[in-house]
Design a protein around this motif. Structure first.
Motif, mmCIF file in Angstrom:
data_model
loop_
_atom_site.group_PDB
_atom_site.id
_atom_site.type_symbol
_atom_site.label_atom_id
_atom_site.label_comp_id
_atom_site.label_asym_id
_atom_site.label_seq_id
_atom_site.Cartn_x
_atom_site.Cartn_y
_atom_site.Cartn_z
ATOM 1 N N VAL A 54 0.797 -1.119 -0.009
ATOM 2 C CA VAL A 54 0.119 0.148 -0.022
ATOM 3 C C VAL A 54 0.924 1.445 0.143
ATOM 4 C CG1 VAL A 54 -1.717 1.208 1.383
ATOM 5 C CG2 VAL A 54 -1.995 -1.080 0.964
ATOM 6 N N GLY A 55 1.925 1.325 0.918
ATOM 7 C CA GLY A 55 2.882 2.599 0.834
ATOM 8 C C GLY A 55 3.302 3.049 -0.524
ATOM 9 N N PRO A 56 3.954 2.024 -1.077
ATOM 10 C CA PRO A 56 4.628 2.477 -2.312
ATOM 11 C C PRO A 56 3.850 2.866 -3.456
ATOM 12 C CG PRO A 56 5.881 0.835 -1.521
ATOM 13 C CD PRO A 56 4.675 0.908 -0.540
ATOM 14 N N ALA A 57 2.400 2.183 -3.511
ATOM 15 C CA ALA A 57 1.712 2.320 -4.334
ATOM 16 C C ALA A 57 0.982 3.598 -4.261
ATOM 17 C CB ALA A 57 0.470 1.200 -4.506
ATOM 18 N N CYS A 58 0.416 3.879 -3.139
ATOM 19 C CA CYS A 58 -0.079 5.324 -2.516
ATOM 20 C C CYS A 58 1.026 6.363 -3.212
ATOM 21 C CB CYS A 58 -0.418 5.372 -1.183
ATOM 22 S SG CYS A 58 -1.921 4.582 -0.760
ATOM 23 N N ALA A 59 2.224 6.139 -2.681
ATOM 24 C CA ALA A 59 3.452 7.000 -3.115
ATOM 25 C C ALA A 59 3.510 7.274 -4.377
ATOM 26 C CB ALA A 59 4.771 6.424 -2.632
ATOM 27 N N ALA A 60 3.423 6.394 -5.261
ATOM 28 C CA ALA A 60 3.455 6.685 -6.836
ATOM 29 C C ALA A 60 2.066 7.192 -7.245
ATOM 30 C CB ALA A 60 3.557 5.002 -7.384
ATOM 31 N N VAL A 61 1.247 6.882 -7.036
ATOM 32 C CA VAL A 61 -0.037 7.532 -7.180
ATOM 33 C C VAL A 61 0.096 9.084 -7.114
ATOM 34 C CG1 VAL A 61 -2.588 8.104 -6.935
ATOM 35 C CG2 VAL A 61 -1.749 5.661 -7.226
ATOM 36 N N LEU A 62 0.662 9.481 -5.772
ATOM 37 C CA LEU A 62 0.628 10.970 -5.232
ATOM 38 C C LEU A 62 1.902 11.587 -6.102
ATOM 39 C CD1 LEU A 62 -0.026 10.708 -1.671
ATOM 40 C CD2 LEU A 62 -1.613 11.486 -3.410
ATOM 41 N N TRP A 63 3.036 10.773 -6.364
ATOM 42 C CA TRP A 63 4.051 11.391 -7.290
ATOM 43 C C TRP A 63 3.674 11.667 -8.695
ATOM 44 C CZ3 TRP A 63 7.584 7.440 -4.651
ATOM 45 C CH2 TRP A 63 8.292 7.900 -3.592
ATOM 46 N N VAL A 64 3.123 10.825 -9.321
ATOM 47 C CA VAL A 64 2.399 11.149 -10.481
ATOM 48 C C VAL A 64 1.425 12.193 -10.658
ATOM 49 C CG1 VAL A 64 1.063 10.070 -12.450
ATOM 50 C CG2 VAL A 64 3.027 8.580 -11.415
ATOM 51 N N SER A 65 0.566 12.150 -9.661
ATOM 52 C CA SER A 65 -0.329 13.303 -9.646
ATOM 53 C C SER A 65 0.462 14.509 -9.370
ATOM 54 C CB SER A 65 -1.150 13.022 -8.547
ATOM 55 O OG SER A 65 -2.337 14.037 -8.636
ATOM 56 N N ALA A 66 1.429 14.473 -8.609
ATOM 57 C CA ALA A 66 2.196 15.878 -8.244
ATOM 58 C C ALA A 66 3.087 16.177 -9.595
ATOM 59 C CB ALA A 66 3.238 15.539 -7.343
ATOM 60 N N CYS A 67 3.463 15.394 -10.414
ATOM 61 C CA CYS A 67 4.383 15.711 -11.601
ATOM 62 C C CYS A 67 3.438 16.117 -12.548
ATOM 63 C CB CYS A 67 5.126 14.554 -11.986
ATOM 64 S SG CYS A 67 6.544 14.084 -10.779
ATOM 65 N N HIS A 68 2.579 15.570 -12.655
ATOM 66 C CA HIS A 68 1.013 16.036 -13.833
ATOM 67 C C HIS A 68 0.851 17.326 -13.315
ATOM 68 C CE1 HIS A 68 -2.850 16.412 -15.616
ATOM 69 N NE2 HIS A 68 -2.403 15.431 -16.620
ATOM 70 N N LEU A 69 0.501 17.482 -12.141
ATOM 71 C CA LEU A 69 0.080 18.993 -11.820
ATOM 72 C C LEU A 69 1.278 20.106 -12.196
ATOM 73 C CD1 LEU A 69 -2.099 20.494 -10.445
ATOM 74 C CD2 LEU A 69 -0.866 20.149 -8.194
ATOM 75 N N ALA A 70 2.378 19.743 -11.761
ATOM 76 C CA ALA A 70 3.357 20.554 -11.878
ATOM 77 C C ALA A 70 3.977 20.835 -13.520
ATOM 78 C CB ALA A 70 4.959 19.895 -11.344
ATOM 79 N N VAL A 71 3.658 19.865 -14.393
ATOM 80 C CA VAL A 71 4.139 20.165 -15.614
ATOM 81 C C VAL A 71 2.878 20.368 -16.480
ATOM 82 C CG1 VAL A 71 4.912 18.725 -17.678
ATOM 83 C CG2 VAL A 71 6.122 18.307 -15.418
ATOM 84 N N ARG A 72 1.690 19.825 -16.434
ATOM 85 C CA ARG A 72 0.503 20.090 -16.931
ATOM 86 C C ARG A 72 -0.416 21.027 -16.712
ATOM 87 N NH1 ARG A 72 0.535 18.037 -22.205
ATOM 88 N NH2 ARG A 72 -1.755 17.935 -21.778
ATOM 89 N N GLY A 73 -0.609 21.221 -15.223
ATOM 90 C CA GLY A 73 -1.485 22.154 -14.608
ATOM 91 C C GLY A 73 -2.598 21.836 -14.285
#
Length: 194
Positions: free
Chosen positions: A175-194
């Motif tokens: 659960v930990g790494p899977a949640c981390a991956a979802v949040l990192w992808v979301s953070a990067c998407h937000l940072a790059v795509r808005g």
């Protein structure tokens, strides 16, 4: 119509304010998502063995590096402007406060009420995942819907693991790494795509 030698029109004050708010919310969202991803990664690493072993240290080092990249993407000065500005509903900040307050209470309840530690990561992942659905509307960040959906799926997988007899450490490792991956992808998407 302007010729190619004329400068582009200057945005009105309200347009400039909206662009500034959009940029501020993008940055804040990237930071918050990245730091919570880091916390999930560390929680997952805690299920791999004692903190003195190489595996948790390697996982934590990788988590720090990924978080640093996400933060760099979100906070860099030369980031391109968001392709759109946010359209926030009335009283959006109050709504965010309410959603986050309810989430905090639900996380505390999930962590303290099950009586089975193996359920705690799944319960917290479920609460966190569900809280992204109203935040998608309140922040006008519709990608938060897939963030919430994926976190909810991770929570279900964690609960299934517990029902199948997995240990609390195993559930944290999944659960930990899977949640981390979802949040990192979301953070990067937000940072790059808005």
């Amino acid at each position: 119509m302007t010729s190619s030698t004329e400068s582009a029109p200057t945005p009105s004050a309200s347009d400039a304010e909206c662009l500034a708010l959009t940029r501020q919310l993008r940055r804040r969202g990237t930071v918050v998502l990245s730091l919570f991803a880091l916390a999930w990664a560390f929680a997952g690493a805690s299920g791999t063995g004692p903190a003195t072993d190489m595996v948790p240290v390697a996982v934590e080092a990788a988590a720090l590096a990924i978080t640093a990249v996400a933060l760099y993407l979100g906070l860099r000065k030369d980031a391109r402007p968001s392709p759109r500005t946010v359209d926030l509903p009335a009283n959006w900040a109050r709504g965010v406060g309410i959603v986050n307050g309810v989430e905090l209470l639900a996380v505390v309840a999930a962590a303290n009420s099950s009586g089975r530690p193996a359920y705690i990561p799944a319960g917290i992942a479920l609460v966190v995942g569900l809280h992204f659905f109203p935040l998608a509307r309140l922040y006008d960040q519709w990608q938060y819907r897939w963030t919430g959906a994926l976190m909810t799926v991770v929570a279900v997988v964690g609960a299934v693991l517990v029902l199948a007899g997995a240990s609390a450490g195993t559930v944290r490792v999944v659960v930990g790494p899977a949640c981390a991956a979802v949040l990192w992808v979301s953070a990067c998407h937000l940072a790059v795509r808005g």
